[in-house]
Design a protein around this motif. Structure first.
Motif, PDB file in Angstrom:
ATOM      1  N   LEU A   1       0.838  -1.205   0.000  1.00  0.00           N
ATOM      2  CA  LEU A   1       0.000   0.000   0.000  1.00  0.00           C
ATOM      3  C   LEU A   1       0.871   1.252   0.000  1.00  0.00           C
ATOM      4  N   TYR A   2       1.935   1.225   0.793  1.00  0.00           N
ATOM      5  CA  TYR A   2       2.846   2.367   0.793  1.00  0.00           C
ATOM      6  C   TYR A   2       3.600   2.474  -0.534  1.00  0.00           C
TER       7      TYR A   2
ATOM      8  N   GLU B   1      -1.189   5.790   7.618  1.00  0.00           N
ATOM      9  CA  GLU B   1      -2.178   5.370   8.608  1.00  0.00           C
ATOM     10  C   GLU B   1      -3.107   4.371   7.931  1.00  0.00           C
ATOM     11  N   TYR B   2      -3.150   3.164   8.457  1.00  0.00           N
ATOM     12  CA  TYR B   2      -4.021   2.134   7.910  1.00  0.00           C
ATOM     13  C   TYR B   2      -5.397   2.332   8.533  1.00  0.00           C
TER      14      TYR B   2
ATOM     15  N   SER C   1     -14.340   3.656  -0.258  1.00  0.00           N
ATOM     16  CA  SER C   1     -13.990   3.763   1.155  1.00  0.00           C
ATOM     17  C   SER C   1     -12.480   3.903   1.321  1.00  0.00           C
ATOM     18  N   VAL C   2     -12.066   4.518   2.418  1.00  0.00           N
ATOM     19  CA  VAL C   2     -10.653   4.785   2.676  1.00  0.00           C
ATOM     20  C   VAL C   2      -9.984   3.548   3.268  1.00  0.00           C
ATOM     21  N   VAL C   3      -8.878   3.139   2.663  1.00  0.00           N
ATOM     22  CA  VAL C   3      -8.082   2.019   3.154  1.00  0.00           C
ATOM     23  C   VAL C   3      -6.867   2.542   3.925  1.00  0.00           C
ATOM     24  N   ALA C   4      -6.225   3.592   3.401  1.00  0.00           N
ATOM     25  CA  ALA C   4      -5.041   4.146   4.063  1.00  0.00           C
ATOM     26  C   ALA C   4      -4.882   5.621   3.701  1.00  0.00           C
ATOM     27  N   LEU C   5      -4.262   6.352   4.622  1.00  0.00           N
ATOM     28  CA  LEU C   5      -3.906   7.755   4.404  1.00  0.00           C
ATOM     29  C   LEU C   5      -2.393   7.826   4.400  1.00  0.00           C
ATOM     30  N   VAL C   6      -1.831   8.406   3.354  1.00  0.00           N
ATOM     31  CA  VAL C   6      -0.378   8.465   3.207  1.00  0.00           C
ATOM     32  C   VAL C   6       0.053   9.923   3.103  1.00  0.00           C
ATOM     33  N   ARG C   7       1.078  10.277   3.874  1.00  0.00           N
ATOM     34  CA  ARG C   7       1.696  11.603   3.803  1.00  0.00           C
ATOM     35  C   ARG C   7       3.140  11.423   3.380  1.00  0.00           C
TER      36      ARG C   7
END
Length: 155
Positions: A46-47, A77-78, A124-130
């Motif tokens: 995912l990253y 953030e998963y 739907s949201v699976v992960a938030l990446v910064r």
């Protein structure tokens, strides 16, 4: 990038990169090689699907010959398990690019953060990446004075 080995093995596909480098869309299919112990998308994959794109978009929009652009830091953030295919959209707007140009105009570095959202097929949201990237204008290369009488690279 579609055939880049780390992406191909993880089932990551670059669906689109805009000709003007303003956006990109990346998809990852849930496959045997990217499933974790629980049968959902592996967090590292995912990253990985988000890793290079902010730096690439910024570099190409600013001008590869004029700026140094590197990855600096990242956070993920998963939010929910990825139980199927997932996608990420990256959009680099002109205002953000202008902020970077202004911050680096005098030769200083800029360390902007960029956010993206990994989404399941249903939205739907699976992960938030910064991602934080390092940006600096390239320094002019110093011209070496020529030495009369010396010829060739070993001179």
């Amino acid at each position: 990038m579609r055939w880049w080995p780390p992406f191909r093995a993880a089932g990551i596909r670059v669906d689109h990169i805009a000709d003007d480098w303003t956006s990109a869309r990346v998809r990852m299919r849930l496959r045997r090689l990217n499933r974790n112990y629980f049968g959902t998308q592996f967090g590292g994959s995912l990253y990985s699907m988000c890793d290079p794109f902010w730096a690439m978009l910024v570099l190409h929009r600013l001008g590869p010959g004029e700026y140094v652009v590197w990855d600096k830091a990242a956070e993920i953030e998963y939010v929910a398990p990825g139980r199927g295919d997932v996608t990420v959209d990256f959009v680099l707007d002109d205002a953000r690019l202008e902020e970077i140009r202004e911050a680096t105009a005098d030769g200083a570095k800029a360390l902007p953060w960029f956010d993206c959202v990994v989404r399941a097929e249903d939205g739907s949201v699976v992960a938030l990446v910064r991602k934080q990237i390092y940006v600096r204008r390239k320094r002019p290369t110093a011209v070496q004075p020529s030495r009369p009488g010396r010829v060739g690279p070993d001179a």
